[in-house]
Write an enzyme that holds these catalytic residues in place. Sequence first.
Site, PDB file in Angstrom:
ATOM      1  N   LYS A 111       0.859  -1.195   0.000  1.00 43.81           N
ATOM      2  CA  LYS A 111       0.000   0.000   0.000  1.00 43.81           C
ATOM      3  C   LYS A 111       0.881   1.226   0.000  1.00 43.81           C
ATOM      4  CE  LYS A 111      -4.501   0.864   0.334  1.00 43.81           C
ATOM      5  NZ  LYS A 111      -5.591  -0.077   0.007  1.00 43.81           N
TER       6      LYS A 111
HETATM    7  N1  GLU Z   1      -7.205   0.150  -3.163  1.00 40.28           N
HETATM    8  C1  GLU Z   1      -7.993  -1.013  -3.417  1.00 40.28           C
HETATM    9  C2  GLU Z   1      -8.053  -1.888  -2.180  1.00 40.28           C
HETATM   10  O1  GLU Z   1      -7.943  -1.402  -1.083  1.00 40.28           O
HETATM   11  C3  GLU Z   1      -7.571  -1.750  -4.666  1.00 40.28           C
HETATM   12  C4  GLU Z   1      -6.147  -2.260  -4.684  1.00 40.28           C
HETATM   13  C5  GLU Z   1      -5.727  -2.812  -6.039  1.00 40.28           C
HETATM   14  O2  GLU Z   1      -6.526  -2.849  -6.933  1.00 40.28           O
HETATM   15  O3  GLU Z   1      -4.551  -3.184  -6.142  1.00 40.28           O
HETATM   16  O4  GLU Z   1      -8.284  -3.062  -2.259  1.00 40.28           O
END
Ligand code: GLU
Length: 421
Positions: A111
């Site tokens: 993240k």
């Molecule tokens: N930000 C989204 C989540 O929290 C998507 C992450 C992604 O598609 O890699 O799952």
Amino acid sequence: MTTEHATARINPWAVAQQQFDLAAEKLGLDAGMRAVLREPRREFTVHFPVHMDDGSVRVFTGYRVQHNLGRGPAKGGIRYHQDVSIDEVKALAMWMTWKCAVVGIPYGGGKGGVIVDPKQLSMRELEALTRRFFTEIEVLVGPEKDIPAPDVNTNAQVMAWMMDTYSMHAGYTVPGVVTGKPISLGGSEGRNEATARGTVYCIVEAARHLGIELKKAKVAVQGFGNAGSIAAQLIVAEGSTVVAVSDSTGGIHNPNGLDVNKVIAWKKEHGTVQGFPGATDIGNEQVLEVECEILIPAALENQITERNADKVKARLIAEAANGPTTPEADRILWKKSKFMIPDILCNAGGVTVSYFEWVQDLNRDHWSEEIVNAKLKEIMVKAFTSVLAIARREQCDMRTAAYLLAVERVADAMAMRGLYP
Ligand code: GLU
């Protein structure tokens, strides 16, 4: 969206570790594996300058965390928010590891985040910030290493700038470096709606299990960004009535139902859902407490806590957001026989279609929306069914069950790989 006292008191990283500890304990995970999975593999902090429109230079702080790479490259979004912190990004990265494992896609968890309120930036400043941040974290990212995606306050345009920045440095176009891109740049059909669609697939399964008739169900949605606003539209398409919604400025309530498309248009025009004709303005917290069968938290972390958990009226809670419920609140909700579809299952549709996008990019392929949605449904229903089976077998709540499934998958992969050197 998060109330100030809630963010001040509750550390999402402490929450994430508590949730993991519970599952590790139940699984009887050995001490070494527990110690490894309890911490992120990599934490990267950058401070980087951006030319502002007034001629000044501002230094921003951003993070990219890779929690675990056992099952594949790191995967997870990048958020832009004034409350971003290293502990929040660590928690979100760990949740991504479990989320990818629950739905069985070949990724680890990562993240990123930048401490910024993007609503205060011009488009040019936003682009400059994005390009410089992505350059700073380029030592970590790549289609085989770590693949970012949208999250809170980032969208397809931001992903396009990131992809372009990486590609300019590489000297050729690398669509597989980020997902959630515009369709014209190798984005996938259905990716924009995927988080909400996955949530609604889970709700349909849960409603069938609980005997909730969706056509008669009232729904409250906290958060009106990509996940919340589209989930509201999709649940209306199932015949349910949305009675309350909120965004970062506050909420609105109408027990007879809100016209979701009109609320979306209202927000576009006025920058807030509040003041919507025919509805009563309410506070953000009140949205969680209105009379309804289904509650969809689709905002930020730590919204349902020990302070308000016993005020939740909904029978079914579907976490489109990451981390909206604290462990104390989980215990209260479980005692009150509430049915929780936990974040790492409920909102996994987003990363699942990100995986489809990445596969299409690597293969220079493009799938139809029908194919994307059918594949998404198959994965979501399978994951939901597996988690429910564990919850029944172990007589535990759905979050614990999802963790049991996910942590075991990750621990197995790690054990099979063995410890290097
Ligand atoms: N930000 C989204 C989540 O929290 C998507 C992450 C992604 O598609 O890699 O799952």
